[in-house]
Design a protein around this motif. Sequence first.
Motif, mmCIF file in Angstrom:
data_model
loop_
_atom_site.group_PDB
_atom_site.id
_atom_site.type_symbol
_atom_site.label_atom_id
_atom_site.label_comp_id
_atom_site.label_asym_id
_atom_site.label_seq_id
_atom_site.Cartn_x
_atom_site.Cartn_y
_atom_site.Cartn_z
ATOM 1 N N GLU A 143 0.830 -1.204 0.000
ATOM 2 C CA GLU A 143 0.000 0.000 0.000
ATOM 3 C C GLU A 143 0.869 1.260 0.000
ATOM 4 O OE1 GLU A 143 -3.722 -1.864 2.584
ATOM 5 O OE2 GLU A 143 -2.222 -0.616 3.575
ATOM 6 N N ALA A 144 1.898 1.280 0.843
ATOM 7 C CA ALA A 144 2.785 2.453 0.926
ATOM 8 C C ALA A 144 3.489 2.707 -0.398
ATOM 9 C CB ALA A 144 3.807 2.260 2.049
ATOM 10 N N SER A 145 3.883 1.644 -1.094
ATOM 11 C CA SER A 145 4.565 1.818 -2.382
ATOM 12 C C SER A 145 3.603 2.385 -3.424
ATOM 13 C CB SER A 145 5.176 0.503 -2.859
ATOM 14 O OG SER A 145 4.187 -0.400 -3.320
ATOM 15 N N LEU A 146 2.343 1.994 -3.367
ATOM 16 C CA LEU A 146 1.349 2.534 -4.296
ATOM 17 C C LEU A 146 1.082 4.014 -4.012
ATOM 18 C CD1 LEU A 146 -1.147 -0.457 -4.322
ATOM 19 C CD2 LEU A 146 0.340 0.237 -6.209
ATOM 20 N N ILE A 147 1.028 4.374 -2.761
ATOM 21 C CA ILE A 147 0.803 5.767 -2.383
ATOM 22 C C ILE A 147 2.008 6.618 -2.771
ATOM 23 C CG2 ILE A 147 0.510 7.311 -0.392
ATOM 24 C CD1 ILE A 147 -1.260 5.024 0.826
ATOM 25 N N ASP A 180 9.466 -0.496 -6.961
ATOM 26 C CA ASP A 180 10.524 -0.610 -5.954
ATOM 27 C C ASP A 180 10.210 -1.649 -4.891
ATOM 28 O OD1 ASP A 180 11.755 1.449 -7.324
ATOM 29 O OD2 ASP A 180 11.240 2.991 -5.854
ATOM 30 N N ALA A 181 8.941 -2.014 -4.740
ATOM 31 C CA ALA A 181 8.537 -2.945 -3.685
ATOM 32 C C ALA A 181 8.297 -4.358 -4.195
ATOM 33 C CB ALA A 181 7.275 -2.432 -3.004
ATOM 34 N N VAL A 182 8.416 -4.587 -5.496
ATOM 35 C CA VAL A 182 8.053 -5.895 -6.060
ATOM 36 C C VAL A 182 8.806 -7.031 -5.380
ATOM 37 C CG1 VAL A 182 8.178 -7.320 -8.150
ATOM 38 C CG2 VAL A 182 7.204 -5.021 -8.256
ATOM 39 N N LEU A 237 -0.910 7.221 -5.555
ATOM 40 C CA LEU A 237 -2.325 7.179 -5.184
ATOM 41 C C LEU A 237 -2.531 7.986 -3.916
ATOM 42 C CD1 LEU A 237 -3.054 3.380 -5.766
ATOM 43 C CD2 LEU A 237 -3.523 5.291 -7.312
ATOM 44 N N ARG A 238 -3.713 8.521 -3.766
ATOM 45 C CA ARG A 238 -4.048 9.241 -2.527
ATOM 46 C C ARG A 238 -4.384 8.253 -1.418
ATOM 47 N NH1 ARG A 238 -5.717 14.834 -3.198
ATOM 48 N NH2 ARG A 238 -6.948 14.499 -1.334
ATOM 49 N N GLU A 239 -4.874 7.094 -1.822
ATOM 50 C CA GLU A 239 -5.259 6.074 -0.849
ATOM 51 C C GLU A 239 -5.122 4.702 -1.498
ATOM 52 O OE1 GLU A 239 -9.184 4.785 1.785
ATOM 53 O OE2 GLU A 239 -9.315 6.471 0.402
ATOM 54 N N ALA A 240 -4.688 3.729 -0.725
ATOM 55 C CA ALA A 240 -4.623 2.332 -1.161
ATOM 56 C C ALA A 240 -4.868 1.485 0.074
ATOM 57 C CB ALA A 240 -3.270 2.004 -1.777
ATOM 58 N N ARG A 241 -5.923 0.689 0.043
ATOM 59 C CA ARG A 241 -6.244 -0.133 1.215
ATOM 60 C C ARG A 241 -6.705 -1.509 0.763
ATOM 61 N NH1 ARG A 241 -4.660 -0.794 6.250
ATOM 62 N NH2 ARG A 241 -6.269 -1.773 7.466
ATOM 63 N N PHE A 242 -6.006 -2.522 1.254
ATOM 64 C CA PHE A 242 -6.343 -3.915 0.987
ATOM 65 C C PHE A 242 -6.717 -4.541 2.323
ATOM 66 C CE2 PHE A 242 -3.550 -2.426 -2.251
ATOM 67 C CZ PHE A 242 -4.053 -2.959 -3.422
ATOM 68 N N THR A 243 -7.962 -4.951 2.443
ATOM 69 C CA THR A 243 -8.469 -5.502 3.692
ATOM 70 C C THR A 243 -8.661 -7.001 3.530
ATOM 71 O OG1 THR A 243 -9.605 -3.423 4.124
ATOM 72 C CG2 THR A 243 -10.325 -5.352 5.393
ATOM 73 N N ILE A 244 -7.873 -7.766 4.253
ATOM 74 C CA ILE A 244 -7.983 -9.220 4.207
ATOM 75 C C ILE A 244 -9.160 -9.637 5.078
ATOM 76 C CG2 ILE A 244 -6.866 -11.402 4.793
ATOM 77 C CD1 ILE A 244 -4.173 -9.977 4.178
ATOM 78 N N GLU A 245 -10.095 -10.343 4.471
ATOM 79 C CA GLU A 245 -11.271 -10.816 5.208
ATOM 80 C C GLU A 245 -11.074 -12.222 5.747
ATOM 81 O OE1 GLU A 245 -14.436 -10.227 2.392
ATOM 82 O OE2 GLU A 245 -14.552 -8.098 2.865
ATOM 83 N N TYR A 257 -10.519 -4.413 -1.740
ATOM 84 C CA TYR A 257 -9.550 -3.334 -1.888
ATOM 85 C C TYR A 257 -10.265 -2.050 -2.285
ATOM 86 C CZ TYR A 257 -9.870 -3.583 -6.984
ATOM 87 O OH TYR A 257 -10.329 -3.543 -8.270
ATOM 88 N N ARG A 258 -9.599 -0.940 -1.977
ATOM 89 C CA ARG A 258 -10.076 0.373 -2.406
ATOM 90 C C ARG A 258 -8.849 1.235 -2.656
ATOM 91 N NH1 ARG A 258 -13.248 3.357 1.821
ATOM 92 N NH2 ARG A 258 -11.282 4.349 2.254
ATOM 93 N N VAL A 259 -8.796 1.848 -3.825
ATOM 94 C CA VAL A 259 -7.727 2.785 -4.161
ATOM 95 C C VAL A 259 -8.363 4.073 -4.666
ATOM 96 C CG1 VAL A 259 -6.012 0.991 -4.662
ATOM 97 C CG2 VAL A 259 -7.451 1.870 -6.507
ATOM 98 N N ARG A 260 -7.679 5.176 -4.400
ATOM 99 C CA ARG A 260 -8.157 6.480 -4.856
ATOM 100 C C ARG A 260 -6.987 7.191 -5.502
ATOM 101 N NH1 ARG A 260 -9.067 11.256 -1.457
ATOM 102 N NH2 ARG A 260 -8.579 9.838 0.241
ATOM 103 N N GLY A 261 -7.177 7.602 -6.748
ATOM 104 C CA GLY A 261 -6.135 8.261 -7.509
ATOM 105 C C GLY A 261 -5.977 9.724 -7.153
ATOM 106 N N PRO A 262 -4.984 10.382 -7.775
ATOM 107 C CA PRO A 262 -4.736 11.796 -7.479
ATOM 108 C C PRO A 262 -5.906 12.685 -7.876
ATOM 109 C CG PRO A 262 -3.357 11.040 -9.296
ATOM 110 C CD PRO A 262 -4.065 9.838 -8.756
#
Length: 159
Positions: A57-61, A67-69, A103-111, A126-131
């Motif tokens: 998530e941090a790498s996407l933001i 760099d995180a692959v 991204l402004r937001e990236a969240r992956f919630t494991i259920e 998941y939910r992502v929000r672009g610039p």
Amino acid sequence: MKRTRPASGTFRFILAAGGLVAAAACGGRTPEAGETGGAVAVEAVRAEIERVTRRWEASLIAGAPGDAVADVFTPDAVRLPSGEPAVRGHEAIVRALAGSVPLREARFTIEDIEVDGDLAFANGMYRVRGPDDVELGGKFLEVWKRLETGWRIHRVMWD
């Protein structure tokens, strides 16, 4: 109550967002806490997978997922984007991510997460929000693999 039907002699747990949901055993001995398949081990696996997920998530933001692959995926990982060809291995994944914008937001919630030896299966939302504040969301399924360096995504698909 969710149940699994593991192979004879194995023990499986399913850990859902609310905690340990169910366990099923077919022969063999019950693992001790801390052993693979035991409740403590499942919680430890979940904690590590959550940590790696937060790194992703941090790498996407930051706009630098390439760099995180190596920290997130196995060397022979396969990404299965909806409606697109499969992307196989670190180099191809880095190329596919080239030009990513922060991204402004990236969240992956494991259920749910299920651990079976050196593999773990996780699904969630998941939910992502672009610039530009455009938001995308959906569900994902991941297969994680335990390497010497820790748990890494081995297969992933989403919609």
